[in-house]
Every structure is written in structure tokens, then in C-alpha cells.
Design an enzyme around this catalytic site. Structure first.
Site, PDB file in Angstrom:
ATOM      1  N   ASP A  79    -116.207  43.559  34.019  1.00 43.74           N
ATOM      2  CA  ASP A  79    -117.188  42.586  33.530  1.00 43.74           C
ATOM      3  C   ASP A  79    -117.896  41.970  34.741  1.00 43.74           C
ATOM      4  O   ASP A  79    -117.489  42.191  35.891  1.00 43.74           O
ATOM      5  CB  ASP A  79    -116.406  41.521  32.734  1.00 43.74           C
ATOM      6  CG  ASP A  79    -117.312  40.534  32.024  1.00 43.74           C
ATOM      7  OD1 ASP A  79    -118.500  40.852  31.775  1.00 43.74           O
ATOM      8  OD2 ASP A  79    -116.823  39.418  31.706  1.00 43.74           O
TER       9      ASP A  79
ATOM     10  N   ASP B 204    -123.143  39.357  26.080  1.00 39.58           N
ATOM     11  CA  ASP B 204    -122.929  38.119  25.324  1.00 39.58           C
ATOM     12  C   ASP B 204    -123.974  37.890  24.235  1.00 39.58           C
ATOM     13  O   ASP B 204    -124.916  37.119  24.410  1.00 39.58           O
ATOM     14  CB  ASP B 204    -122.921  36.931  26.293  1.00 39.58           C
ATOM     15  CG  ASP B 204    -121.773  37.035  27.281  1.00 39.58           C
ATOM     16  OD1 ASP B 204    -120.833  37.809  27.018  1.00 39.58           O
ATOM     17  OD2 ASP B 204    -121.815  36.338  28.311  1.00 39.58           O
TER      18      ASP B 204
ATOM     19  N   GLU C 160    -122.981  42.710  37.510  1.00 45.40           N
ATOM     20  CA  GLU C 160    -124.427  42.923  37.777  1.00 45.40           C
ATOM     21  C   GLU C 160    -124.744  42.867  39.253  1.00 45.40           C
ATOM     22  O   GLU C 160    -125.713  43.534  39.664  1.00 45.40           O
ATOM     23  CB  GLU C 160    -125.237  41.878  37.001  1.00 45.40           C
ATOM     24  CG  GLU C 160    -125.130  42.005  35.502  1.00 45.40           C
ATOM     25  CD  GLU C 160    -123.737  41.706  34.943  1.00 45.40           C
ATOM     26  OE1 GLU C 160    -123.051  40.842  35.515  1.00 45.40           O
ATOM     27  OE2 GLU C 160    -123.338  42.349  33.969  1.00 45.40           O
TER      28      GLU C 160
HETATM   29  C1  NOJ Z   1    -118.592  37.442  30.173  1.00 47.51           C
HETATM   30  C2  NOJ Z   1    -118.414  38.588  29.223  1.00 47.51           C
HETATM   31  O1  NOJ Z   1    -119.648  39.043  28.768  1.00 47.51           O
HETATM   32  C3  NOJ Z   1    -117.520  38.145  28.093  1.00 47.51           C
HETATM   33  O2  NOJ Z   1    -117.338  39.204  27.192  1.00 47.51           O
HETATM   34  C4  NOJ Z   1    -116.184  37.654  28.635  1.00 47.51           C
HETATM   35  O3  NOJ Z   1    -115.391  37.186  27.587  1.00 47.51           O
HETATM   36  C5  NOJ Z   1    -116.429  36.527  29.638  1.00 47.51           C
HETATM   37  N1  NOJ Z   1    -117.301  36.976  30.668  1.00 47.51           N
HETATM   38  C6  NOJ Z   1    -115.131  36.026  30.262  1.00 47.51           C
HETATM   39  O4  NOJ Z   1    -114.534  37.015  30.994  1.00 47.51           O
END
Ligand code: NOJ
Length: 872
Positions: free
Chosen positions: A483, A559, A486
Site C-alpha cells: 500500500d 480509497d 505512489e
Molecule cells: C490506505 C489504503 O488505501 C487503505 O486501504 C488502508 O486501509 C490504509 N491505507 C491503512 O493502511
């Protein structure tokens, strides 16, 4: 072979003047362009054009003798493409025409103005620089150095002229200063797509399937960013980028792959142009044809562009895969349902959620742990209080035939007592800032450094972190989620790394930005393969991606929000990612941010069950949303949706095999399957899963019915195109296309591993000729034996002249128990099943006159044997 062919390129603008020069024609066409600039009288640009096997053309423009090498994207192409010979078929002053071996393609290079036009069998498909937007900022000495050289002064920049010059060498972004160590270096050009007004691709944006005209708005941006709570219908780039654009018209699909990993903008303008030139009055009388202009602009690097000539959409997918690779074949478990949340608190919580699925009789394969499972966001560690015995927890899950996925982000907490940090620091494995210090940014753990995954040595070291010995508490049922790659840098410019940070081999971050996540997933996948000594397939989910990420695993759309509009947009977003080569994609079921109302959650589960990657996930602030928390009725519907998914897995797995071997996207827009039907070109509320299933998820609140477009000839016969399908809450509108056979399991079980021995059922949907074909791919579901030892089953099913045949070779004890033939014209008198040795037995059947469905029961025919069923 040498020919005269040179240009002058004035002031980095597109005024090209034909001059003189040489053209070399080997397997590449190579010539030079001369660019005049304010600094030097002339700068040579080198142009290379070649044809690559399989209807692909490549055009590369770089400076002939740059001050320093310009960045050329490495590691994305799977190999150096094999070129084909081109022949000079015409040569006159200022025009050079090259033909391909097959003579299907002609490439015309015009000197003044400089243009390249590509024709297929006499039809101009696309041209480059028709709008004269080619530009190339060649590298120059730093202005102070130039002034210093001229005047012998020191590097003070207090003169206004000098300041203006320096403007291109520094840029302010809010409080951030971006110092461009090598000066301005952008590149760009335009392409005209002749006869096309439907263009697709260039993920990732929260946008419609059809790319929009950007003439009076923002260009589509390709720049990987972490944008929390991103808006929908926005052209700003999020998380991942694939610079591949597809254009389609009824008889042809074409593609442009712009291989550049710096920030890139794409402008699109579609217009109608008269069919041929002539007087205005004549032109007005003539039919107008569409033309789409696509302008690509990148901050840095070179122009390296692949023109994919199709001519079909499936050819484009193959051509792109030939360059960047195909979808990795996922382990079967990862096609099951995944239960995630930020966070499952501790071992007890994990066990309770796991038990909840059994209690409510809902299948699932994987439970996920987000960042809170670690010791203070130090990845590869466990919170000692909450996860005291992670191995035991995994043994518990293993007994239940389930898996665990844990998060591993790329930022590393600055903490000298944290081995990962201290080792990486000592070895110099972090990205540097412009002053040569380790780049420091803020992320979940606070002050952090960022591993430089562009360095092959760092990737190898990182991959080694996944060995069971090094990653304490990990077992072979643990898989990984990358995660924030980017990379996300809180308080950074646009929440990412500064462009003037410095990577391996001294490349600035601006050059490699869109590749960062690609490399992390590459290293992680490699690590998982290596920990099994090369035997087991990895599963790695990544948020950031680039062209070629399909080789390393799955992606998700980040998200999203628990609102109906986000459910709706997830379909074109996933279709766009799928067309760009990444079949294994999904969106957080339920919406990550906020709390979905039960109806939305139910509809999201139903949609997700028919999408490639199927994971429920929710934010820290969101209320718990395990599938059984919304009342018995909703639990029942969610259970049904997830079970439908599990029953469908043989078909889905077969589709992934096709994606892996033949680059066919698992989830595909309607137009790909019905390329001649204009009414399908903009459809984004329904899609095809493989070639057999049409899915129209319900994305409207309180919907009572949906209008389903059923393209193809059958509905014309019935004189209707839109079918109104009533959709009470339990209904998922899914249709099987006539002419197909799909393999299913006869029932679902607790997880994929519990389903290995469950028998199969074939759904045979007849076409107007009463025929159907289909296939089933099957292997051990987890190892590379399918590849190394060819241990797999690839069974073909054909239905013709009332005989259903199965043929293939591979050993399994599993049987086909039931066959349902849809659209069977009349009640049969008797049915027999015959094995290869000619032995026959009578088959029990029922026929439903109303639905024309014929059901054959208790077959017990070996999946791996050749057999026939005769219907008389
Ligand atoms: C951002 C991610 O997109 C999300 O899915 C994750 O739960 C959070 N970071 C925390 O790690």
C-alpha cells in the site's frame, strides 16, 4: 543504405524545416533531426522507427548527443522487441515511404512539415505530429554555468535575465521548491487517429469508460498520487498509471503505448472532418468522418511510443502483452472472497471473524491485517501484545484451509533499533534528497525513509526479507499487500515524494515516479516466489501500478467512498484497468470511507462477486461491517452472492488462464465482444465476464428494474434490444450468451480448498444453430507445476448436432455431475452418455417446456476423460 533526410527544429517548437542528412535503414529506420535553440545553434535529435513482429510500430526520439543520457524506462518491456524488416517503396524530395514485409502497412515520413503517417492496406490509421505539436526540450547547461562561462562571474543570479532563465530550472509548488538539476527536459507530440471517435484507456482516473474531450478542461493526468477521499469524474491521476490508449471504430481497433514514467498529460480532442479535401462547398456536401487528436506531454525522458495496429481489440491486448507481459496466473484462493478491515485488532478478533464466516455459512478464503498489526508500523514485525503468537494464529487459519494477507508498505520508520532500517541505511538503500542525504518524509510511522526499489540490489535484498527465517512469525499461508507506494509522503508536495529526490544511478524521482509502486510489487512477488524456492505462485496486491504490473499480481482502486456513485464508477474504472493489461483488479466492496447503508452494501457484494478481485474493506473510522451484521435478510443475500462467486470459480479461473496465456481481459467492455455494434461503444453500466457472461450490476438505490442491453443477433430476432429485468434485492442480473458452455461447481463450500473434490456442472447455452462451445482450465491451484511440468487440464466442451463432447488430458478424480442445456428446442426421448471406449449408459433427464431448459442429472463423468452425451 543512406539517404538525405534532415530537419531543423526551431526553438523547441514544431516548426520543422527540411534540410539535409542521412537515413539509415537496417532493421531500424534511423535519421537525425536538427534542433536550433537559444543556447546552441543546432541540436540533433535522433529518430528511430521500426516495425516489431505482430503489427506494432515503434518510434523513438532522443537527443543525438545529449549533455547527459536521458532516462529510458527500463524493466517494463519483457524483452527487447524483435524487429521486422521495412522496405523503401518510395523516395522523393522530402518524402520517404516504407513498406512492411507483408505490404499491409505503409509508413510515410514527410520532411516538411515533419510527420509520420501509418497506413494499413491503403487506409490511414494514424499520423504523428499532424498538428505540429512535437516538442523536445533538449538538455542545456545550467544558466549560471553559461553566464559564468561567458563572463567569468561567480554563480550569483541577481540579474533579471538570469533569474528568468533559472525559472525553468526551479519550480515552486506551495512551500516546496523543486530544483531541476538537469533543467527543463519535457517532451511531447500529437497523434491523429483517423476515423475514430471512441477512445479508452490511460488509467487511473475516476472517470467514465469513454475518454472525454479535454479541449475546454483539464487534460488527463498520469501521475501516481494518494488522494484520500478522491472525487469522482476527475481527470487528475490517482494511485496508478498505464500510458496505453485504445481507439475503436467498427472495423478496427488501434492503440498508442507511450512508454514514459514521468508525469504525463494527455489531451484529447475529437472532431468531424470532411471526407476528402476540395472546395468548401464540395466538402460540405460530403460526409464528415471523425478524427481524434491525442496529445501526449511528459515532463522528462524521451519519446518512445509503440503504435499497436490491432486490427481487433484482442490483437491490441496481445500486442501490449507481447511488450509488457501477461497477467500472472493467480493462486486459486486469491479468486475467492477476501475479508479486510483497518484493522482486525488482535488474534482473538481474527479468530472471531473467521469463526463468524463458518457460523453464518459464508465462504471466504483470506483474512487481512492492516498496518495496526505491526510493532509501531515497522513492517515485517508484529505488535507483541495483540499478536503474541502469529504462527499459531496462522496454523489455526491453515486448519480452516484459509490464508492471511498482511500489509507491507514501502516507507521505513527511522529507528536505528529497527533492523530493516539500520541495514538499509548502512547499505545506502534509501532514496536520497537533492543534497545527497537520505530522503525523509512522514508516513504512518512518523519520520520515515523510502527504499529505492529502482535499484536491483535493493529489490533483491527486499525480496530476501520475505524468507521465513527473516520474516519472523510468517508462514507459507501469509501473502502480501503493498500500500502507500505512489509513494505516499504526508506533508509532501501533492502528498508524494519530491521530484528532485535522487534514485539509483543518479536519476531524479521525476523520471521514475510512476514506476515506484511497480518496482515494489515486483520485489515483493519475487520474495514470495523465492521463499518457496520457486515452487509457489505469489499473491501481492498493490495500490500503485504501471504498465506491466499485471506480471506481479493484483491491483485495487484505492480509497473509494461508501456511496452509490462510487459503486457505479467502479465498473468503468475496472474495465479501463482491465483493458490496460491488468485483469486482476477490484474495488473495495462496501466503499472504504464511511458507512454504507445495508442496501448499498448488499448491491456492492453482488457487483464484487462478478469482478476479478473480490475484497470487502473498510476504514478505521467506519463501523464494523462483516457480512452478518445487517440483519438476517441481508446476510442471506450476501451469503448467496458470495456463494455464487464460489460456484463460478471454475469459469473465472479458466478466464484467468486465458488472460495469462492469451492476454484476454477477464472483465471486458461490451464493445470488445461486439466490435461492430456502435450501441455498445459507450456502455459502462454492464460488461462481459469472459465471452460468456453479461453482467449488469445494480448500482441505483431502490432499483426495481434495470434495462439490460443484450447485443448480438438473437435479440434482433426478438425485435428488442433492451430487456427490462426486475431486480428485487436478491437478484444479480447476469446473462449467459447463446453459443457458450460455462463450467461451474455444483455447490460452494467454506473456502476454495474445501471445494477441490466438489463435482462440476456445465451450463450449455445454445445459439441459434443449436451449438455451443466452452472450456475448463484446471491445475493444482497454487504451484508453478502447470508451467514447468505442464500439469494442467484444458478440457474443451462442444455441443453440436445434439451431442455434447468433452476432450482433453490431465488427471483429476473430480466428475461432471450435472449438465443444463438452455434453449433446447424439444423434449428428448432418450439421452445416453458414452465414454471413449464406446461404453454407453442411459442418462436421467428432465425437460422444462416453459424455459426450454434440459437438465441431465447424476452423470458422474470424469472431468479428465473424453466422453460424449447423445441427446435423441
Ligand atoms: C490506505 C489504503 O488505501 C487503505 O486501504 C488502508 O486501509 C490504509 N491505507 C491503512 O493502511
Amino acid at each position: 543504405m543512406a539517404l538525405s533526410f534532415f530537419y531543423v527544429f526551431e526553438e523547441s517548437r514544431a516548426d520543422w524545416l527540411s534540410l539535409f542528412g542521412d537515413v539509415e535503414l537496417k532493421s531500424w529506420l534511423l535519421f537525425f533531426i536538427a534542433a536550433r535553440s537559444s543556447v546552441c545553434s543546432q541540436v540533433l535529435l535522433q529518430v528511430e522507427i521500426c516495425e516489431i513482429e505482430g503489427n506494432i510500430f515503434r518510434l523513438k526520439i532522443d537527443e543525438a548527443t545529449p549533455l547527459r543520457a536521458r532516462y529510458k524506462v527500463p524493466d517494463v518491456l519483457t524483452k527487447e522487441p524483435t524487429t521486422q524488416r521495412l522496405f523503401i517503396s518510395q523516395k522523393e524530395a522530402g518524402i520517404l515511404v516504407l513498406s512492411s514485409v507483408s505490404e499491409d502497412y505503409k509508413l510515410q515520413v514527410t520532411a516538411n512539415p515533419f510527420q509520420v503517417e501509418l497506413q494499413s492496406k491503403g487506409e490511414t490509421v494514424l499520423s504523428m505530429n499532424s498538428n505540429g505539436l512535437l516538442y523536445f526540450e533538449h538538455l542545456q547547461p545550467l544558466p549560471c554555468d553559461r553566464y559564468t562561462a561567458k563572463s567569468g562571474n561567480s554563480r550569483t543570479m541577481n540579474d533579471r535575465g538570469k533569474q528568468e532563465d533559472l525559472g525553468l530550472w526551479q519550480e515552486k509548488f506551495g512551500s516546496f521548491l523543486d530544483v531541476k538539476a538537469h533543467g527543463p527536459s519535457s517532451v511531447g507530440t500529437d497523434f491523429s487517429l483517423h476515423g475514430f471517435d471512441h477512445v479508452y484507456g490511460i488509467p487511473q482516473h475516476t472517470e467514465a469508460l469513454l475518454l472525454k474531450n479535454t479541449s475546454d478542461g483539464d487534460a488527463y493526468r498520469l501521475y501516481n498520487l494518494d488522494i484520500f477521499g478522491h472525487k469522482i469524474h476527475d481527470k487528475i491521476g490517482i494511485y496508478g498509471s498505464v500510458p496505453l490508449l485504445l481507439a475503436h471504430k467498427p472495423n478496427r481497433t488501434a492503440g498508442i503505448f507511450w512508454l514514459n514514467s514521468s508525469e504525463t498529460l494527455v489531451d484529447i480532442s475529437t472532431k468531424a472532418v470532411p471526407l476528402s479535401s476540395g472546395s468548401a462547398a464540395e466538402a460540405a456536401k460530403q460526409r464528415a468522418v471523425p478524427l481524434t487528436d491525442v496529445r501526449w506531454m511528459s515532463e522528462s525522458g524521451i519519446i518512445d511510443v509503440f503504435l499497436l495496429m490491432g486490427p481487433t481489440a484482442f490483437d491490441i491486448f496481445k500486442q501490449f502483452a507481447q511488450l509488457t507481459g501477461t497477467q500472472a496466473l493467480p493462486p486459486l484462493f486469491s479468486l475467492g472472497y477476501h475479508q479486510c478491515r483497518w484493522n482486525y485488532e488482535d488474534e482473538q478478533d481474527v479468530k472471531a471473524v473467521d469463526a463468524g464466516f463458518d457460523e453464518h455459512d459464508i465462504p471466504y478464503d483470506v483474512i487481512w491485517l492492516d498496518i495496526e498489526h505491526t510493532d509501531g508500523k515497522r513492517y515485517f514485525t508484529w505488535d507483541k501484545k495483540k499478536f503474541q503468537n502469529p504462527r499459531k494464529m496462522q496454523e489455526h487459519l491453515r486448519k480452516k484451509k484459509r490464508k492471511l494477507v498482511v500489509i507491507v508498505d514501502p516507507h521505513i520508520k527511522i529507528d536505528p533499533t529497527y533492523t530493516l532500517y539500520s541495514q538499509a541505511k548502512d547499505k545506502g538503500y534509501f532514496v536520497k534528497d537533492r543534497n545527497g542525504q537520505d530522503f525523509e518524509g512522514i508516513c504512518w510511522p512518523g519520520s520515515s525513509c523510502y527504499l529505492d526499489f529502482t535499484n536491483p540490489e535493493v529489490r533483491k535484498w527486499y525480496a530476501d526479507q520475505f524468507t521465513f527465517k527473516t520474516y519472523k512469525g510468517s508462514t507459507n499461508i501469509l501473502f502480501v499487500w503493498n500500500d502507500m507506494n505512489e509513494p505516499s509522503v504526508f506533508k509532501g508536495a501533492e502528498l508524494t515524494m519530491q521530484k528532485d529526490a535522487v534514485h539509483y544511478n543518479n536519476w531524479e524521482h521525476r523520471e521514475v515516479h510512476n514506476l515506484y509502486g511497480f518496482y515494489q510489487q515486483m520485489a515483493t512477488a519475487e520474495g514470495l516466489i523465492r521463499r518457496s524456492s520457486g515452487k509457489e505462485r505469489p499473491f501481492v496486491l498493490t495500490r500503485s501500478f504501471f504498465a506491466g504490473s499485471q506480471k506481479y499480481g493484483a491491483v485495487w482502486t484505492g480509497d473509494n467512498t461508501a456511496e452509490w456513485s462510487y459503486l457505479k464508477i467502479s465498473i468503468p474504472m475496472l474495465l479501463t484497468i482491465s483493458m490496460a493489461g491488468i485483469s486482476f483488479c477490484g474495488a473495495d466492496v462496501g466503499g472504504f470511507i464511511g458507512d454504507p447503508e445495508p442496501e448499498l452494501l448488499v448491491r456492492w457484494y453482488q457487483a464484487g462477486a462478478y469482478q476479478p478481485f473480490f475484497r470487502g474493506h473498510s476504514n478505521m473510522e467506519s463501523k464494523r461491517r462483516e457480512p452478518w451484521l445487517f440483519g438476517e435478510k441481508n446476510t442471506q443475500i450476501i451469503r448467496e452472492a458470495i456463494r455464487e462467486r464460489y460456484v463460478l470459480l471454475p469459469y473465472l479461473y479458466t478466464l484467468f488462464y486465458r488472460a495469462h496465456t492469451a492476454a484476454e481481459p477477464v472483465m471486458r467492455p461490451l464493445w470488445v465482444e461486439f466490435p461492430g455494434k456502435i450501441e455498445t461503444f459507450g456502455v459502462e453500466n454492464e460488461y462481459m465476464l469472459g465471452n460468456a457472461l453479461l453482467v449488469h450490476p445494480v448500482t441505483e438505490q431502490e432499483a426495481k428494474a434495470v434495462s439490460v442491453l443484450l447485443p448480438g443477433s438473437e435479440e434482433v430476432r426478438m425485435n428488442m434490444k433492451l430487456l427490462s429485468c426486475s431486480v428485487q434485492r436478491s437478484v444479480i442480473p447476469v446473462f449467459q450468451r447463446g453459443g457458450t458452455v460455462i463450467p461451474l461447481k455444483t455447490r460452494a463450500a467454506k473456502s476454495t480448498e474445501w471445494m477441490i473434490d466438489i463435482s462440476y456442472e456445465l451450463h450449455v447455452a445454445l445459439d441459434t444453430e443449436a451449438c455451443a462451445i466452452g472450456e475448463l482450465y484446471l491445475d493444482d491451484g497454487h504451484s508453478f507445476q502447470y508451467l514447468h511440468k505442464k500439469q494442467f487440464l484444458y478440457q474443451k466442451f462442444t455441443f453440436q448436432k445434439n451431442i455434447l463432447s468433452s476432450s482433453g488430458k490431465y488427471h483429476t478424480t473430480c466428475v461432471v455431475e450435472r449438465v443444463i442445456v438452455l434453449g433446447f428446442g424439444q423434449q428428448p426421448t432418450f439421452v445416453t452418455a458414452c465414454s471413449k471406449d464406446g461404453k454407453g449408459k442411459e442418462v436421467v433427464f428432465t425437460y422444462n417446456m416453459k424455459t426450454s431448459a434440459l437438465t441431465l442429472e447424476n452423470l458422474a463423468l470424469s472431468v479428465d476423460a473424453d466422453w460424449q452425451i447423445y441427446i435423441n
